[in-house]
Design a protein around this motif. Structure first.
Motif, PDB file in Angstrom:
ATOM      1  N   SER A 106       0.822  -1.221   0.000  1.00 29.88           N
ATOM      2  CA  SER A 106       0.000   0.000   0.000  1.00 29.88           C
ATOM      3  C   SER A 106       0.854   1.268   0.000  1.00 29.88           C
ATOM      4  N   VAL A 107       1.846   1.295  -0.876  1.00 34.11           N
ATOM      5  CA  VAL A 107       2.704   2.473  -0.987  1.00 34.11           C
ATOM      6  C   VAL A 107       1.921   3.584  -1.683  1.00 34.11           C
ATOM      7  N   PRO A 108       1.822   4.768  -1.081  1.00 32.37           N
ATOM      8  CA  PRO A 108       1.074   5.864  -1.710  1.00 32.37           C
ATOM      9  C   PRO A 108       1.663   6.242  -3.066  1.00 32.37           C
ATOM     10  N   GLU A 109       0.811   6.723  -3.946  1.00 31.50           N
ATOM     11  CA  GLU A 109       1.258   7.107  -5.285  1.00 31.50           C
ATOM     12  C   GLU A 109       2.368   8.152  -5.223  1.00 31.50           C
ATOM     13  N   SER A 110       2.284   9.039  -4.245  1.00 29.79           N
ATOM     14  CA  SER A 110       3.267  10.117  -4.140  1.00 29.79           C
ATOM     15  C   SER A 110       4.658   9.616  -3.779  1.00 29.79           C
ATOM     16  N   ARG A 111       4.744   8.394  -3.242  1.00 30.76           N
ATOM     17  CA  ARG A 111       6.033   7.860  -2.816  1.00 30.76           C
ATOM     18  C   ARG A 111       6.541   6.764  -3.747  1.00 30.76           C
ATOM     19  N   ARG A 112       5.848   6.552  -4.834  1.00 31.29           N
ATOM     20  CA  ARG A 112       6.271   5.530  -5.793  1.00 31.29           C
ATOM     21  C   ARG A 112       7.283   6.119  -6.774  1.00 31.29           C
ATOM     22  N   VAL A 113       8.438   5.488  -6.847  1.00 36.72           N
ATOM     23  CA  VAL A 113       9.498   5.969  -7.732  1.00 36.72           C
ATOM     24  C   VAL A 113       9.174   5.656  -9.185  1.00 36.72           C
ATOM     25  N   PHE A 114       8.535   4.501  -9.414  1.00 37.58           N
ATOM     26  CA  PHE A 114       8.215   4.072 -10.772  1.00 37.58           C
ATOM     27  C   PHE A 114       6.706   4.054 -10.966  1.00 37.58           C
ATOM     28  N   SER A 115       6.280   4.400 -12.159  1.00 38.20           N
ATOM     29  CA  SER A 115       4.860   4.356 -12.493  1.00 38.20           C
ATOM     30  C   SER A 115       4.652   3.411 -13.668  1.00 38.20           C
ATOM     31  N   VAL A 116       3.541   2.706 -13.642  1.00 36.20           N
ATOM     32  CA  VAL A 116       3.246   1.719 -14.679  1.00 36.20           C
ATOM     33  C   VAL A 116       2.628   2.411 -15.882  1.00 36.20           C
ATOM     34  N   ASP A 117       3.231   2.209 -17.038  1.00 44.01           N
ATOM     35  CA  ASP A 117       2.702   2.760 -18.285  1.00 44.01           C
ATOM     36  C   ASP A 117       1.924   1.678 -19.031  1.00 44.01           C
ATOM     37  N   GLU A 118       1.506   2.015 -20.224  1.00 41.97           N
ATOM     38  CA  GLU A 118       0.819   1.030 -21.054  1.00 41.97           C
ATOM     39  C   GLU A 118       1.762  -0.128 -21.362  1.00 41.97           C
ATOM     40  N   PRO A 119       1.274  -1.368 -21.262  1.00 46.76           N
ATOM     41  CA  PRO A 119       2.150  -2.516 -21.534  1.00 46.76           C
ATOM     42  C   PRO A 119       2.661  -2.511 -22.970  1.00 46.76           C
ATOM     43  N   VAL A 120       3.877  -2.986 -23.132  1.00 50.12           N
ATOM     44  CA  VAL A 120       4.495  -3.039 -24.455  1.00 50.12           C
ATOM     45  C   VAL A 120       3.942  -4.239 -25.211  1.00 50.12           C
ATOM     46  N   SER A 121       3.518  -4.005 -26.438  1.00 50.91           N
ATOM     47  CA  SER A 121       2.954  -5.076 -27.256  1.00 50.91           C
ATOM     48  C   SER A 121       4.070  -5.925 -27.861  1.00 50.91           C
ATOM     49  N   LEU A 122       3.953  -7.232 -27.698  1.00 45.68           N
ATOM     50  CA  LEU A 122       4.970  -8.140 -28.226  1.00 45.68           C
ATOM     51  C   LEU A 122       4.971  -8.186 -29.747  1.00 45.68           C
ATOM     52  N   VAL A 123       3.852  -7.846 -30.356  1.00 41.77           N
ATOM     53  CA  VAL A 123       3.784  -7.902 -31.822  1.00 41.77           C
ATOM     54  C   VAL A 123       4.651  -6.827 -32.463  1.00 41.77           C
ATOM     55  N   GLN A 124       5.071  -5.849 -31.674  1.00 37.12           N
ATOM     56  CA  GLN A 124       5.916  -4.782 -32.204  1.00 37.12           C
ATOM     57  C   GLN A 124       7.389  -5.178 -32.271  1.00 37.12           C
ATOM     58  N   LEU A 125       7.732  -6.310 -31.691  1.00 37.69           N
ATOM     59  CA  LEU A 125       9.129  -6.740 -31.670  1.00 37.69           C
ATOM     60  C   LEU A 125       9.589  -7.168 -33.060  1.00 37.69           C
ATOM     61  N   THR A 126      10.778  -6.723 -33.423  1.00 39.06           N
ATOM     62  CA  THR A 126      11.383  -7.181 -34.671  1.00 39.06           C
ATOM     63  C   THR A 126      12.080  -8.522 -34.429  1.00 39.06           C
ATOM     64  N   SER A 127      12.532  -9.144 -35.494  1.00 35.89           N
ATOM     65  CA  SER A 127      13.226 -10.428 -35.352  1.00 35.89           C
ATOM     66  C   SER A 127      14.523 -10.268 -34.565  1.00 35.89           C
ATOM     67  N   ASN A 128      15.229  -9.154 -34.766  1.00 30.89           N
ATOM     68  CA  ASN A 128      16.465  -8.910 -34.014  1.00 30.89           C
ATOM     69  C   ASN A 128      16.172  -8.706 -32.533  1.00 30.89           C
ATOM     70  N   GLU A 129      15.089  -8.005 -32.233  1.00 31.67           N
ATOM     71  CA  GLU A 129      14.721  -7.787 -30.836  1.00 31.67           C
ATOM     72  C   GLU A 129      14.303  -9.099 -30.178  1.00 31.67           C
ATOM     73  N   THR A 130      13.588  -9.925 -30.909  1.00 29.91           N
ATOM     74  CA  THR A 130      13.206 -11.233 -30.378  1.00 29.91           C
ATOM     75  C   THR A 130      14.442 -12.074 -30.079  1.00 29.91           C
ATOM     76  N   ALA A 131      15.439 -11.976 -30.949  1.00 34.06           N
ATOM     77  CA  ALA A 131      16.676 -12.742 -30.757  1.00 34.06           C
ATOM     78  C   ALA A 131      17.418 -12.284 -29.503  1.00 34.06           C
ATOM     79  N   ILE A 132      17.491 -10.971 -29.277  1.00 29.55           N
ATOM     80  CA  ILE A 132      18.227 -10.478 -28.111  1.00 29.55           C
ATOM     81  C   ILE A 132      17.478 -10.811 -26.827  1.00 29.55           C
ATOM     82  N   LEU A 133      16.147 -10.823 -26.872  1.00 30.01           N
ATOM     83  CA  LEU A 133      15.371 -11.235 -25.703  1.00 30.01           C
ATOM     84  C   LEU A 133      15.542 -12.730 -25.439  1.00 30.01           C
ATOM     85  N   ALA A 134      15.698 -13.505 -26.508  1.00 27.86           N
ATOM     86  CA  ALA A 134      15.960 -14.937 -26.348  1.00 27.86           C
ATOM     87  C   ALA A 134      17.304 -15.159 -25.655  1.00 27.86           C
TER      88      ALA A 134
END
Length: 244
Positions: free
Chosen positions: A160-188
């Protein structure tokens, strides 16, 4: 009796000498990989000014004291993070071995963790530095950051950390379909490094401690929980307690 004491003393001295060597190897690796990590922009921002004693030294040898201080302080912070997380990993791993009565001594646990973590750091931070600098990997870079933020956000909500004390904020999730083949390889490659780390810790339990399959699996479970334990400790410390 005297011969036994001498042998025991020699064994203790050899153990301490071995432990010292392992710690030197570990600390050297931590600094070695914390440095490029800091240069790539990872880590906590350093906002404190360079101390007065540091300014003349930096002016004479390093150039701009502000930049030099930020670099050294950043390396120290990243090193402290790596050391703390490794310590939690060591404790949880060894505790699991002790509880399952498979431990053959702390020194063997330190040996396993030092060399497993060192090899893992070498690979993982090479990839992270590459991701931070190479063009065309923006989606993969965002995905790696997003996964870390999502993980920390779970504990923000749990404690229950207050929003004002959170260092990181959650943004929109990154879509996996946007990954290129090179990016998929580096994540592998990242996934392969994690699997290597898990397997090396498993082998450490099996070979160094002679643990059975169940005990080794439980030690891996403990290692898997160590990041959660580490983040939980940090949050409890930062908010001054737990809000129920």
């Amino acid at each position: 009796m005297q011969a036994s004491n001498v042998a025991g003393g020699a064994l203790s001295w050899n153990s301490l000498s071995r432990l010292k060597s392992l710690l030197v190897v570990f600390l050297a690796n931590v600094v070695l990989y914390a440095t490029p990590l800091t240069l790539s922009g990872y880590g906590v921002a350093v906002e404190t000014r360079a101390p007065s004693w540091f300014v003349p030294i930096a002016n004479a040898t390093l150039g701009d004291p502000v930049t030099a201080w930020r670099l050294f302080a950043g390396i120290a912070q990243n090193s402290a993070f790596l050391i703390a997380l490794s310590a939690v990993t060591l404790l949880t791993y060894h505790l699991a071995l002790v509880v399952t009565r498979s431990s053959e001594g702390l020194l063997l646990t330190v040996h396993t963790v030092v060399y497993s973590v060192s090899a893992y750091l070498a690979g993982i931070f090479t990839v992270l530095v590459f991701l931070s600098r190479a063009p065309g990997f923006e989606t993969a870079r965002s995905l790696v950051v997003d996964l870390q933020v999502q993980f920390i956000a779970v504990f923000y909500d749990l404690f229950s950390v207050p929003e004002s004390r959170r260092v990181f904020s959650v943004d929109e999730p990154v879509s996996l379909v946007q990954l290129t083949s090179n990016e998929t390889a580096i994540l592998a490659v990242l996934i392969a490094l994690v699997l290597y780390f898990v397997y090396s810790m498993y082998l450490g339990a099996r070979l160094n401690h002679g643990a059975g399959v169940t005990s080794a699996a439980l030690s891996l479970l403990a290692v898997g929980l160590s990041p959660a334990v580490y983040v939980a400790i940090l949050l409890v410390y930062s908010i001054g307690g737990v809000t129920l």
